[in-house]
Write an enzyme that holds these catalytic residues in place. Structure first.
Site, PDB file in Angstrom:
ATOM      1  N   TYR A  97     -39.313   9.017  -1.106  1.00 24.23           N
ATOM      2  CA  TYR A  97     -40.219  10.178  -1.167  1.00 24.23           C
ATOM      3  C   TYR A  97     -39.781  11.363  -0.306  1.00 24.23           C
ATOM      4  CZ  TYR A  97     -43.187   6.564  -3.220  1.00 24.23           C
ATOM      5  OH  TYR A  97     -43.684   5.556  -4.013  1.00 24.23           O
ATOM      6  N   ASN A 143     -51.343  13.225  -8.523  1.00 30.85           N
ATOM      7  CA  ASN A 143     -50.507  12.083  -8.166  1.00 30.85           C
ATOM      8  C   ASN A 143     -51.445  11.037  -7.583  1.00 30.85           C
ATOM      9  OD1 ASN A 143     -48.728  10.191  -7.276  1.00 30.85           O
ATOM     10  ND2 ASN A 143     -47.379  11.619  -6.191  1.00 30.85           N
ATOM     11  N   HIS A 176     -51.302   2.819 -11.670  1.00 31.06           N
ATOM     12  CA  HIS A 176     -50.887   1.658 -12.441  1.00 31.06           C
ATOM     13  C   HIS A 176     -52.030   0.732 -12.838  1.00 31.06           C
ATOM     14  CE1 HIS A 176     -47.069   3.243 -11.263  1.00 31.06           C
ATOM     15  NE2 HIS A 176     -47.320   3.041  -9.980  1.00 31.06           N
ATOM     16  N   ASP A 189     -61.026   6.813 -16.546  1.00 34.96           N
ATOM     17  CA  ASP A 189     -62.300   7.222 -17.152  1.00 34.96           C
ATOM     18  C   ASP A 189     -62.761   8.571 -16.615  1.00 34.96           C
ATOM     19  OD1 ASP A 189     -62.366   4.966 -18.697  1.00 34.96           O
ATOM     20  OD2 ASP A 189     -63.959   3.956 -17.576  1.00 34.96           O
ATOM     21  N   HIS A 231     -45.482  12.181 -10.521  1.00 34.36           N
ATOM     22  CA  HIS A 231     -44.889  11.225  -9.591  1.00 34.36           C
ATOM     23  C   HIS A 231     -43.640  11.834  -8.995  1.00 34.36           C
ATOM     24  CE1 HIS A 231     -47.709   8.289 -10.949  1.00 34.36           C
ATOM     25  NE2 HIS A 231     -47.391   8.609 -12.192  1.00 34.36           N
ATOM     26  N   SER A 265     -41.252  10.066  -7.483  1.00 36.70           N
ATOM     27  CA  SER A 265     -40.127   9.181  -7.797  1.00 36.70           C
ATOM     28  C   SER A 265     -40.041   8.948  -9.303  1.00 36.70           C
ATOM     29  CB  SER A 265     -40.299   7.845  -7.071  1.00 36.70           C
ATOM     30  OG  SER A 265     -41.443   7.165  -7.565  1.00 36.70           O
ATOM     31  N   ARG A 319     -44.448  -0.489 -11.880  1.00 32.00           N
ATOM     32  CA  ARG A 319     -44.605   0.973 -11.846  1.00 32.00           C
ATOM     33  C   ARG A 319     -44.358   1.610 -13.210  1.00 32.00           C
ATOM     34  NH1 ARG A 319     -44.986   2.028  -6.285  1.00 32.00           N
ATOM     35  NH2 ARG A 319     -43.759   0.545  -5.102  1.00 32.00           N
TER      36      ARG A 319
HETATM   37  C1  DQA Z   1     -45.806   7.600  -6.782  1.00 31.47           C
HETATM   38  C2  DQA Z   1     -45.280   6.357  -7.500  1.00 31.47           C
HETATM   39  C3  DQA Z   1     -46.257   5.205  -7.376  1.00 31.47           C
HETATM   40  O1  DQA Z   1     -45.744   4.052  -8.049  1.00 31.47           O
HETATM   41  C4  DQA Z   1     -46.446   4.849  -5.917  1.00 31.47           C
HETATM   42  O2  DQA Z   1     -47.405   3.825  -5.796  1.00 31.47           O
HETATM   43  C5  DQA Z   1     -46.805   6.015  -5.083  1.00 31.47           C
HETATM   44  C6  DQA Z   1     -46.156   7.299  -5.330  1.00 31.47           C
HETATM   45  C7  DQA Z   1     -44.772   8.737  -6.779  1.00 31.47           C
HETATM   46  O3  DQA Z   1     -45.151   9.866  -6.445  1.00 31.47           O
HETATM   47  O4  DQA Z   1     -43.608   8.506  -7.074  1.00 31.47           O
HETATM   48  O5  DQA Z   1     -47.560   5.901  -4.128  1.00 31.47           O
HETATM   49  O6  DQA Z   1     -46.968   8.060  -7.465  1.00 31.47           O
END
Ligand code: DQA
Length: 140
Positions: A22, A73, A79, A86, A99, A101, A110
């Protein structure tokens, strides 16, 4: 346009947690860049972060009629949170999922988002730029 950028669980630790994934910039620093980017294009951005699922749902509900778009985000809630899904489905304000990543290049769990189907679109894998690209999608 006026945007609400919502960050979910653990994203308050951005810049400190899993820096290889990140990056080293804090959420506050990233938010400064987001607001500067929005202003440079004549728009506004507000921010909300919570580790609590229900608070994220309330923020989405309250965005209705106030914001032109939501950039979300949801962190790991992405997930499995049917509650957030909802909430998104319950409002007409468009939500773009973000996201930092590339979730498809990571663990198997993920690869599944329960949110994407009810979002306008999704931007992932570009680090902090994912937020900027998601916001840009509203005016391009
Ligand atoms: C995330 C990806 C998610 O799988 C993870 O749990 C995060 C960050 C991302 O910004 O890449 O906390 O949302």
């Amino acid at each position: 346009m006026k945007f609400l950028v919502i960050n979910g669980v653990n994203l308050n630790l951005t810049g400190r947690r899993e820096q290889g994934v990140y990056g080293t910039e804090t959420l506050e620093e990233i938010q400064c860049e987001i607001v500067a980017f929005a202003r440079a294009h004549g728009h506004e951005a507000d921010f909300f972060q919570s580790n609590l699922e229900g608070e994220l749902c309330t923020a989405i509900q309250n965005a209705e009629g106030v914001y032109d778009g939501v950039v979300l985000n949801a962190g790991a809630y992405t997930h499995y949170s049917y509650a957030i899904r909802d909430a998104i489905a319950s409002v007409t304000v468009p939500v773009v999922e973000v996201h930092m990543s590339n979730v498809f290049a990571r663990e198997e769990f993920r690869k599944k988002s329960v949110l994407t189907e009810v979002c306008r679109g999704e931007v992932l894998g570009f680090g902090k730029k994912s937020y900027l690209l998601a916001m840009e999608s509203f005016w391009l």
